[in-house]
Design a protein around this motif. Structure first.
Motif, short mmCIF file in Angstrom:
data_model
loop_
_atom_site.label_atom_id
_atom_site.label_comp_id
_atom_site.label_asym_id
_atom_site.label_seq_id
_atom_site.Cartn_x
_atom_site.Cartn_y
_atom_site.Cartn_z
N MET A 114 -100.81 21.59 7.82
CA MET A 114 -100.17 22.33 6.70
C MET A 114 -99.57 21.20 5.57
SD MET A 114 -97.13 25.11 6.69
CE MET A 114 -97.89 26.30 6.61
N ALA A 115 -100.04 21.39 4.49
CA ALA A 115 -99.57 20.60 3.39
C ALA A 115 -98.08 20.85 3.10
CB ALA A 115 -100.23 20.69 2.10
N LYS A 116 -97.14 20.07 2.80
CA LYS A 116 -95.84 19.99 2.54
C LYS A 116 -95.59 20.21 1.17
CE LYS A 116 -93.61 17.68 6.12
NZ LYS A 116 -92.54 16.92 6.77
N ALA A 117 -95.02 21.49 0.70
CA ALA A 117 -94.95 21.86 -0.70
C ALA A 117 -93.48 21.08 -1.45
CB ALA A 117 -94.75 23.06 -0.93
N SER A 118 -93.61 20.74 -2.57
CA SER A 118 -92.50 20.17 -3.27
C SER A 118 -91.51 21.34 -3.03
CB SER A 118 -92.65 19.84 -4.59
OG SER A 118 -92.86 20.83 -5.50
N PRO A 119 -89.95 21.08 -3.28
CA PRO A 119 -88.93 22.09 -3.35
C PRO A 119 -89.14 22.92 -4.62
CG PRO A 119 -87.86 19.62 -3.11
CD PRO A 119 -89.52 19.39 -3.35
N ILE A 120 -89.47 22.48 -5.54
CA ILE A 120 -89.71 23.67 -6.57
C ILE A 120 -90.92 24.66 -6.14
CG2 ILE A 120 -90.60 23.87 -9.14
CD1 ILE A 120 -89.14 21.15 -9.47
N GLU A 121 -92.02 24.15 -5.64
CA GLU A 121 -93.19 24.83 -5.23
C GLU A 121 -92.60 25.89 -4.11
OE1 GLU A 121 -96.83 26.60 -4.95
OE2 GLU A 121 -95.97 25.33 -6.42
N PHE A 122 -91.65 25.44 -3.24
CA PHE A 122 -91.19 26.06 -2.10
C PHE A 122 -90.52 27.32 -2.72
CE2 PHE A 122 -87.59 26.98 0.53
CZ PHE A 122 -88.26 27.34 1.72
N PHE A 123 -89.39 27.03 -3.68
CA PHE A 123 -88.58 28.06 -4.08
C PHE A 123 -89.50 29.15 -4.87
CE2 PHE A 123 -85.39 25.09 -3.34
CZ PHE A 123 -84.56 25.66 -2.52
N ARG A 124 -90.45 28.66 -5.58
CA ARG A 124 -91.52 29.54 -6.30
C ARG A 124 -92.06 30.39 -5.29
NH1 ARG A 124 -96.51 30.29 -7.47
NH2 ARG A 124 -97.35 28.46 -6.45
N GLN A 125 -92.64 29.89 -4.24
CA GLN A 125 -93.22 30.62 -3.05
C GLN A 125 -92.24 31.74 -2.59
OE1 GLN A 125 -94.97 27.96 -0.43
NE2 GLN A 125 -96.59 27.38 -1.80
N VAL A 126 -91.02 31.28 -2.20
CA VAL A 126 -89.99 32.13 -1.61
C VAL A 126 -89.70 33.20 -2.77
CG1 VAL A 126 -87.49 32.35 -1.15
CG2 VAL A 126 -88.76 30.27 -0.49
N ARG A 127 -89.67 32.84 -3.77
CA ARG A 127 -89.36 34.08 -4.84
C ARG A 127 -90.39 35.10 -4.94
NH1 ARG A 127 -87.31 33.16 -11.02
NH2 ARG A 127 -87.70 35.35 -11.79
N GLN A 128 -91.59 34.78 -4.77
CA GLN A 128 -92.74 35.60 -4.78
C GLN A 128 -92.78 36.54 -3.57
OE1 GLN A 128 -96.27 32.97 -4.90
NE2 GLN A 128 -96.39 32.84 -7.25
N GLU A 129 -92.34 35.61 -2.37
CA GLU A 129 -92.19 36.69 -1.16
C GLU A 129 -91.26 37.89 -1.26
OE1 GLU A 129 -94.35 36.85 1.44
OE2 GLU A 129 -95.69 35.32 0.19
N VAL A 130 -89.95 37.28 -1.81
CA VAL A 130 -88.80 38.38 -2.00
C VAL A 130 -89.28 39.36 -2.82
CG1 VAL A 130 -86.42 38.57 -2.90
CG2 VAL A 130 -87.20 36.53 -1.52
N GLN A 131 -90.25 39.25 -3.64
CA GLN A 131 -90.57 40.31 -4.67
C GLN A 131 -91.25 41.19 -3.93
OE1 GLN A 131 -92.31 38.24 -8.16
NE2 GLN A 131 -90.45 37.84 -9.19
N LYS A 132 -91.97 40.85 -3.00
CA LYS A 132 -92.76 41.82 -2.14
C LYS A 132 -92.09 42.65 -0.98
CE LYS A 132 -96.64 38.22 -1.97
NZ LYS A 132 -97.32 37.56 -1.12
N VAL A 133 -90.78 42.39 -0.85
CA VAL A 133 -89.81 42.94 -0.06
C VAL A 133 -89.70 44.20 -0.73
CG1 VAL A 133 -87.75 43.08 1.15
CG2 VAL A 133 -88.92 40.87 0.89
N THR A 134 -89.87 45.56 0.30
CA THR A 134 -89.38 46.74 -0.02
C THR A 134 -87.90 46.90 0.19
OG1 THR A 134 -91.70 47.74 0.08
CG2 THR A 134 -89.80 49.25 -0.01
N TRP A 135 -87.06 46.90 -0.64
CA TRP A 135 -85.69 46.92 -0.29
C TRP A 135 -85.17 48.70 -0.20
CZ3 TRP A 135 -83.52 42.67 0.96
CH2 TRP A 135 -84.03 41.43 0.42
N PRO A 136 -84.23 48.89 0.96
CA PRO A 136 -83.79 50.26 1.09
C PRO A 136 -82.90 50.61 -0.19
CG PRO A 136 -82.53 48.80 2.54
CD PRO A 136 -83.74 47.92 1.78
N THR A 137 -82.87 52.15 -0.29
CA THR A 137 -82.06 52.38 -1.26
C THR A 137 -80.67 52.66 -0.92
OG1 THR A 137 -82.36 54.84 -0.47
CG2 THR A 137 -83.86 53.93 -2.08
N ARG A 138 -79.64 52.96 -1.34
CA ARG A 138 -78.39 53.05 -1.10
C ARG A 138 -78.27 54.07 -0.12
NH1 ARG A 138 -73.52 51.33 -2.96
NH2 ARG A 138 -74.19 50.18 -4.52
N LYS A 139 -78.89 55.29 -0.09
CA LYS A 139 -78.81 56.37 0.49
C LYS A 139 -79.55 55.96 2.00
CE LYS A 139 -80.11 61.11 1.22
NZ LYS A 139 -80.69 62.42 0.55
#
Length: 65
Positions: free
Chosen positions: A1-26
């Motif tokens: 597995m190739a190591k990503a630069s810190p900038i690439e890592f945070f970009r990938q983290v951001r993409q994954e977080v956008q895929k998360v379905t967050w629960p509503t307040r209710k």
């Protein structure tokens, strides 16, 4: 597995977080209330079982009065 630069890592983290379905307040509120109810029920159950076992053991050992 190739190591990503810190900038690439945070970009990938951001993409994954956008895929998360967050629960509503209710949903969060209902789930929290259900957890508290289950904690109370479990504590009552274990209190009763502990009391009955303690009473049974005390009776068997002749310490029950």
């Amino acid at each position: 597995m190739a190591k990503a630069s810190p900038i690439e890592f945070f970009r990938q983290v951001r993409q994954e977080v956008q895929k998360v379905t967050w629960p509503t307040r209710k949903e969060t509120t209902v789930t929290t209330v259900m957890v508290f109810i289950m904690v109370v029920l479990a504590s009552l159950f274990f209190f009763l079982v502990d009391s009955l076992l303690g009473l049974g053991i005390a009776t068997i050992l002749g310490l029950g009065g």
